[in-house]
Write a protein that holds these residues in place. Sequence first.
Motif, PDB file in Angstrom:
ATOM      1  N   ALA A 365       0.864  -1.200   0.127  1.00 56.19           N
ATOM      2  CA  ALA A 365       0.066   0.051  -0.140  1.00 56.19           C
ATOM      3  C   ALA A 365       0.869   1.337  -0.105  1.00 56.19           C
ATOM      4  N   ARG A 366       2.308   1.078   0.360  1.00 47.81           N
ATOM      5  CA  ARG A 366       3.003   2.324   0.291  1.00 47.81           C
ATOM      6  C   ARG A 366       4.252   2.242  -0.379  1.00 47.81           C
ATOM      7  N   ILE A 367       4.540   1.348  -0.884  1.00 47.79           N
ATOM      8  CA  ILE A 367       5.437   1.044  -1.866  1.00 47.79           C
ATOM      9  C   ILE A 367       5.133   0.740  -3.138  1.00 47.79           C
ATOM     10  N   ARG A 368       4.816   1.645  -4.053  1.00 50.80           N
ATOM     11  CA  ARG A 368       3.803   1.461  -5.179  1.00 50.80           C
ATOM     12  C   ARG A 368       5.014   1.225  -6.294  1.00 50.80           C
ATOM     13  N   PRO A 369       5.155   0.404  -7.163  1.00 52.98           N
ATOM     14  CA  PRO A 369       6.015   0.044  -8.257  1.00 52.98           C
ATOM     15  C   PRO A 369       5.375   0.995  -9.490  1.00 52.98           C
ATOM     16  N   PRO A 370       6.444   1.905 -10.012  1.00 53.59           N
ATOM     17  CA  PRO A 370       5.908   2.723 -10.730  1.00 53.59           C
ATOM     18  C   PRO A 370       5.598   2.290 -12.203  1.00 53.59           C
ATOM     19  N   VAL A 371       5.994   1.092 -12.557  1.00 50.20           N
ATOM     20  CA  VAL A 371       5.834   0.485 -13.834  1.00 50.20           C
ATOM     21  C   VAL A 371       4.489  -0.446 -13.675  1.00 50.20           C
ATOM     22  N   ALA A 372       3.616  -0.326 -14.726  1.00 49.83           N
ATOM     23  CA  ALA A 372       2.389  -0.925 -14.646  1.00 49.83           C
ATOM     24  C   ALA A 372       2.630  -2.319 -14.931  1.00 49.83           C
ATOM     25  N   VAL A 373       2.057  -3.333 -14.182  1.00 50.77           N
ATOM     26  CA  VAL A 373       2.165  -4.747 -14.503  1.00 50.77           C
ATOM     27  C   VAL A 373       1.149  -5.186 -15.445  1.00 50.77           C
ATOM     28  N   THR A 374       1.639  -5.808 -16.511  1.00 52.04           N
ATOM     29  CA  THR A 374       0.628  -6.146 -17.557  1.00 52.04           C
ATOM     30  C   THR A 374      -0.126  -7.494 -17.370  1.00 52.04           C
ATOM     31  N   ALA A 375      -0.880  -7.970 -17.727  1.00 48.17           N
ATOM     32  CA  ALA A 375      -1.738  -9.178 -17.681  1.00 48.17           C
ATOM     33  C   ALA A 375      -0.846 -10.229 -17.984  1.00 48.17           C
ATOM     34  N   ALA A 376       0.030  -9.973 -18.840  1.00 51.15           N
ATOM     35  CA  ALA A 376       0.875 -11.327 -19.173  1.00 51.15           C
ATOM     36  C   ALA A 376       2.012 -11.558 -18.214  1.00 51.15           C
ATOM     37  N   ALA A 377       2.430 -10.413 -17.531  1.00 49.17           N
ATOM     38  CA  ALA A 377       3.502 -10.333 -16.541  1.00 49.17           C
ATOM     39  C   ALA A 377       2.810 -10.886 -15.336  1.00 49.17           C
ATOM     40  N   GLN A 378       1.471 -10.585 -15.002  1.00 51.51           N
ATOM     41  CA  GLN A 378       0.666 -10.939 -13.831  1.00 51.51           C
ATOM     42  C   GLN A 378       0.650 -12.670 -14.022  1.00 51.51           C
ATOM     43  N   SER A 379       0.293 -12.960 -15.162  1.00 51.01           N
ATOM     44  CA  SER A 379       0.123 -14.648 -15.315  1.00 51.01           C
ATOM     45  C   SER A 379       1.484 -15.153 -15.315  1.00 51.01           C
ATOM     46  N   SER A 380       2.523 -14.733 -15.481  1.00 48.54           N
ATOM     47  CA  SER A 380       3.700 -15.203 -15.580  1.00 48.54           C
ATOM     48  C   SER A 380       4.798 -15.100 -14.387  1.00 48.54           C
ATOM     49  N   GLY A 381       4.208 -14.189 -13.698  1.00 48.47           N
ATOM     50  CA  GLY A 381       5.222 -13.583 -12.578  1.00 48.47           C
ATOM     51  C   GLY A 381       4.910 -14.521 -11.294  1.00 48.47           C
ATOM     52  N   PRO A 382       6.131 -15.083 -10.511  1.00 47.98           N
ATOM     53  CA  PRO A 382       5.947 -15.828  -9.401  1.00 47.98           C
ATOM     54  C   PRO A 382       5.717 -15.044  -8.220  1.00 47.98           C
TER      55      PRO A 382
END
Length: 385
Positions: A365-382
């Motif tokens: 909630a406080r350390i937000r990544p500045p790079v949007a995570v794509t749907a493909a990244a969400q499905s592949s990222g552990p």
Amino acid sequence: MTRLDGLRGILAVYVMLGHTAPFIPWPSALGWGVEAAVSHGLAAVNLFFALSGLVIVQSMARFGGRARAFLAARAWRLLPVYFVVLALATAVLAWRSPFAAMPWVHLGDLGCEFWERTLPHRLFAHIALHLALLQGALPHDVLHDAQFSLLGPAWSLSTEWQFYVMIALVVPLTGIDDRGLRRLVVLCLALGVSGRVYTAVMPVAWHFHRAFLPNEAAYFAIGIAAARLWRGEAGLVPFAATLAVAVLIGASHGSGLGMIGKGLPPLVWAVMIAAQRTPDHRLVRPIARCLDHPAVLWLGAISYPLYLVNEPVGRALAVVVGGAALGDPVWFSLVWGPLTLAGSVGLAAVLHYTVERRCLAWAKARIRPPVAVTAAAQSSGPAAV
């Protein structure tokens, strides 16, 4: 990438079994077989490092290469549970040694490599190093046995933290695109080679423990190589070449079980990647189904605290059960082993739900990544290691 979450669960349970088996007085024939089967805990930890290499470069990419935000997120991931278990382990270590009630465990046995007998000399120096996660970054003779002195399994956390700091320093220079990842792979393999050269030419007193990053860097390299493969920016040939170099570096660490513990993980990692990418292939289908099992995935969710708590839980229960058993090895074996396994899983679950998840939610909630995570990244990222 849920199957790699399942892999975490299997690895954590395997390490727990390996840390439990040496304290049980097995019948001679059975004991040899059991201890041989679960004696490759180092190989399991090296697979954790490969997982970390895959996860961390993806995490750094989501933070856009911002070192401070990346390290803050990793600190919130590691430190809360670690500090709780470190305090518990130090208190249990100060309480009483269980070895007096376990006469079948002799000095020099494998169990004595896992558990310290007493609090170390220069206690505050050891505590300071553990709090900073630097206990694995010193030569052997600077502060004797600092890697294991308070909480044995935490040696690998020191290695992880050294890797995080290196990534935070190097990625702003190399970038996190495919060329940058290729450079990171080469850097980690070069560190692995330098670690072997250093050990070969330096006096024994100045040798580093395996927790020093160069001694384990090749396993992070195969994780980063898997990240390149996942992105589709590199084919199987660069991945296979990285595996081959990692096998050679690992196999150079000696002979026998030591060589297996170092040389085997890259080959197992290749099988795990195949189970994730081609789960329906007949050769890896049983492995993929095992990794997808709900119980295995749940163990993966609690794998981090489970990895840490086994030592203090087993040690505390050994004092209690060993005293009640009055030196009877059969009674001890029937009670202590199951209690240790169940108690470790139970305490790990409590820490996961009350500390780990809450701290992760607070940090997200406080350390937000500045790079949007794509749907493909969400499905592949552990999930985070």
